[in-house]
Each structure stands twice: as C-alpha cells, then as structure tokens.
Design an enzyme around this catalytic site. Structure first.
Site, PDB file in Angstrom:
ATOM      1  N   SER A 231       0.851  -1.262  -0.157  1.00  0.00           N
ATOM      2  CA  SER A 231       0.086  -0.242   0.236  1.00  0.00           C
ATOM      3  C   SER A 231       0.851   1.274  -0.124  1.00  0.00           C
ATOM      4  CB  SER A 231      -1.031   0.276   1.093  1.00  0.00           C
ATOM      5  OG  SER A 231      -1.749   0.925   1.167  1.00  0.00           O
ATOM      6  N   ASP A 357      -9.606  -3.324  -6.549  1.00  0.00           N
ATOM      7  CA  ASP A 357      -9.046  -2.688  -5.293  1.00  0.00           C
ATOM      8  C   ASP A 357      -9.873  -1.493  -4.820  1.00  0.00           C
ATOM      9  OD1 ASP A 357      -7.437  -1.252  -3.033  1.00  0.00           O
ATOM     10  OD2 ASP A 357      -5.811  -2.348  -3.660  1.00  0.00           O
ATOM     11  N   HIS A 386      -8.293  -5.003  -1.206  1.00  0.00           N
ATOM     12  CA  HIS A 386      -6.985  -4.153  -0.928  1.00  0.00           C
ATOM     13  C   HIS A 386      -6.023  -5.126   0.078  1.00  0.00           C
ATOM     14  CE1 HIS A 386      -4.369  -0.942  -0.550  1.00  0.00           C
ATOM     15  NE2 HIS A 386      -4.356  -0.890   0.891  1.00  0.00           N
TER      16      HIS A 386
END
Length: 442
Positions: A231, A357, A386
């Site tokens: 991320s 996502d 995610h």
C-alpha cells in the site's frame, strides 16, 4: 366477477394492485434489495460460479525485451496460475474488511531492534528469522553473523499499519518459512515506539527506508537484500527505487497494492459512498496515530483541525502538509506519487495489484510506464480487494504472499539480481588491479 371496464385508468390500476398479495410485494422488495446489495458490494460469486470456480488468470504487463520477465517471472508458477477468491468472500469489500477485522494471521513473536536515525528519530525493526519458524528448531537469540548469506527481506507497511497487522504477519511468517530472514521496518511512531524527533513519516518519505537499507547492507554485506512494500509502503518503495536508480543495494523488490498516483487516489476515495467509508476509516486511523503523539503534533500542526478531520485530505491539510512543509495538499500528492519515478527503477521489480481494489484504484496504475521499463513486471488480478487476495474455502492463505515468495525465490536463484553500481565498480576496479599486477609481475 366484478367488472373493471369502467372508471379512470389510475383508479383501475390501484384496484388491480390492491389485489396483489402483500407477500408478493415483500418478495419483490427482498429481491430488489438483494440485487442492489450484490451490486453495491461488487460481489462476483455468480461470475465465479459460471466459470466453474476456476478463477481468473493473472494479467502480466512487461516490456517485450524484459530480462526480468524472460529470466524470472516466466518461471513463477503462481503468477502463471489462476486466482480464485474464497467463495464466501467474493467481494473486494468483504475481503478487505475480513482482512482488517479478522485476518487469521499466523501466531509467532518478533525480535525487536530499535534503530536510531541521525535526526534523533527511532525506528522499530521487527525481525523474524527463518530459524524461528523451522519445525523442530529451538529459538535462538543470537544475532545474524556478518558472513551469513541468508537473504534478508525488508518489509515496508501500509498507512498506520505496523508489524502486528494481519497481512504483514502472513507475509513475514511465510517468507521466513521459505528460507529468508524478515525484518519489518515500522514507520516512525508505530509499533509501540514513541516519536523522538520532529520528523514524521508520510506517503513519500523515503529517508527512513534509505538509512535502514544502508544499515542492513553494511551490517550483513553478504546477505542479498530484498524489499516488499505494501500500500503506502509500496509507494514509498517505488519512489525510493526511482530516486536511487542503480545505486541501491537491493537485489530485487515487490510492490503490492501501490496507490501509484496520490492525486487520482484522492479523487477516487471520495467518489462513491462505499469509498467514503474507507476514507473515513483511514482518517480515524490517522487521528488515532496523531493522538498517540499529541505533544508533537500540537506543536507542529493544527491540532484542532486534526481532531475535526473527516477525510484523509483534511488530515493531510492540517497535519501532513504542515509537518512536511508542503505548500498545499495537491502539492504533497504530486511530489510524493511513485508513478513519477517508475521510469528510473533499475532493480527487478514485481508490482501486484487487484483491479477491484476499493482503496487504491486501478485508474492510477501507470500501465505504459511499467511496460516501457524492462526492469518491471506488473501483475494484475481481476479480484482480491486491498491487500487481501484470500484463497481456499477456509480463507487461511493470501494469494499475493505466495506470489511474492515464488518471485523472490526464483529471482534469488537466478543471475538477474541487481548489483549495486558502486559495489560493481569496486569489484571491477579490484579485478583490473589484479590483472595489471599479474601483467607487471610477468
């Protein structure tokens, strides 16, 4: 039978509708509600069922002349297989929420090392050795030898995540089990460590990663160094790689669920109701982080603005921009987006993203830039959410963790690992001296 041939049309319609049983209306309402919920949650259960639950193949984007694809990724079985989401988690939102609330991480304990930066800041390095997860091995507390050639994998967490996060424990455990020593480089102020300087991390703060990698390379010069960013950690990693070009000691890297372009991500996360949920949840996490370090934030930022923030953008406006000396939020997003650095990456880099996502939109993926760089291979799955990618009926494994370890294993056994430019030059110079000495001796 009552005659309905006379009277106003709407009155006749009401009469007919009144004769439909209430149970039929309730059934219709339930069906409409279920269809709406199915679409709102972006479920793909029926889509998976229609394909016989075979899953979807992984899309691979790379340069036609890429030595990384031809010599490494082409041999990765996981990336050339298919990904099928856990049937009862067949939604990016269900996957993402399940990861954060449950996650089912392996049970183990890290070894904590505190690293002190030159500015006085403290970074918690949490280690998991391969010997810690080897069956029948007794846990030893001695440090790694300087001559140890066991690969070291540096992990960079996501926003407000630390080594205790479920997805990082999955990654650390299975990476150590594959034969590597793993170290999670927690962001400043996370992992239970206090802020000890006026410097905070942000989405583009690469200095901590730079000094940690430099320290590890100096301490363990014979151990190949790899890095995995997740991320925001992936954004930091790719930006670092672009800044360093071929001067980094990293032998290879993986970026998972990278937001790529923070400006596009900012527009995306406040677009729909479901995205606003994530925006609010992440903001609460940032406010919790700020609360832990209120004395520093109250001096360097707008504390009242932080408490009233309702979005990530609000928080960045009242905190990140003031602490990081950015003129505006958009300036911060533009300067710190890793998509601007893709062309300069000189290290074998695998990028993994899910097209569904709900946090880091696929709209921000720099497809052409990844295709133009022979050092990068982009792997995209249709589903996964995610950082989730749960697989199997019990949702006990994360597909992307298997993909990362498969890639790093193949890369480590190949001759495609990156060699630091400075070290390569020194080696060449030493060989030249040896050759010259031999010639002169003759």
């Amino acid at each position: 039978m009552e005659c309905l041939d006379s009277g106003p049309p709407y009155a006749l319609l009401l009469v007919v509708l009144s004769r439909i049983p209430i149970s039929h209306y309730l059934l219709a309402f339930v069906i409409i509600a279920l269809v709406s919920l199915y679409n709102f949650l972006e479920l793909h259960f029926f889509q998976d069922a229609f394909t016989g639950f075979r899953g979807c193949s992984i899309g691979l984007t790379y340069s036609s002349s890429s030595p990384i694809y031809n010599g490494v990724v082409s041999k990765c079985k996981v990336l050339h297989g298919r990904y099928l989401a856990t049937p009862w988690l067949s939604s990016p939102h269900l996957q993402t929420c399940f990861l954060n609330f449950f996650g089912r991480p392996p049970v183990f304990s890290y070894r904590r090392q505190l690293f002190h930066a030159s500015d006085g800041g403290t970074i918690a390095l949490d280690w998991l050795m391969k010997s810690d997860v080897t069956a029948g091995a007794r846990r030893m507390h001695n440090s790694i030898s300087k001559d140890d050639t066991t690969p070291i994998v540096v992990v960079i967490p996501g926003l407000t995540s630390d080594s205790a996060s479920s997805y990082l424990k999955h990654l650390a455990f299975y990476t150590a089990k594959s034969g590597c020593n793993v170290v999670v480089s927690n962001h400043r102020g996370l992992g239970g460590v206090s802020i000890t300087s006026d410097c905070f991390y942000n989405a583009g703060w690469t200095e901590d990663l730079r000094v940690v990698i430099g320290y590890l390379h100096k301490e363990y010069p014979k151990a190949p160094l790899f890095a995995v960013g997740t991320s925001i950690g992936a954004n930091i990693l790719v930006k670092y790689l672009g800044e360093e070009e071929d001067r980094t000691p990293l032998a290879g890297a993986v970026a998972v669920c990278n937001p790529w372009d923070l400006l596009i991500g900012d527009r995306f996360i406040c677009r729909r109701l479901v995205q606003k949920f994530y925006d609010r949840a992440l903001t609460v996490g940032l406010q919790g982080y700020a609360q832990l370090h209120e004395p520093r934030y109250s001096q360097l930022a707008n504390w009242e603005g932080i408490k009233k923030s309702r979005s990530i953008r609000d928080f960045d406006n009242h905190a990140t921009c003031l602490v990081g000396k950015f003129e505006t939020v958009d300036t911060y997003y533009r300067r710190c987006s890793s998509s601007c650095y893709v062309g300069s990456v000189s290290v074998p880099l695998l990028c993994i993203s899910a097209l569904d996502d709900p946090v880091c939109t696929a709209e921000a993926i720099p497809w052409d830039e990844c295709r133009a760089n022979p050092n990068i291979v982009l792997a995209t799955a249709q589903h996964g959410g995610h950082l989730a990618f749960f697989e199997g009926l019990t949702a006990s494994n994360l597909w992307w963790v298997r993909a990362v370890n498969d890639y790093l294993g193949v890369l480590h056994s190949s001759h495609h690992m990156h060699v630091e430019k400075v070290q390569s030059a020194i080696t060449t110079f030493n060989l030249l001296i040896i050759v010259m000495g031999t010639v002169i001796g003759r």
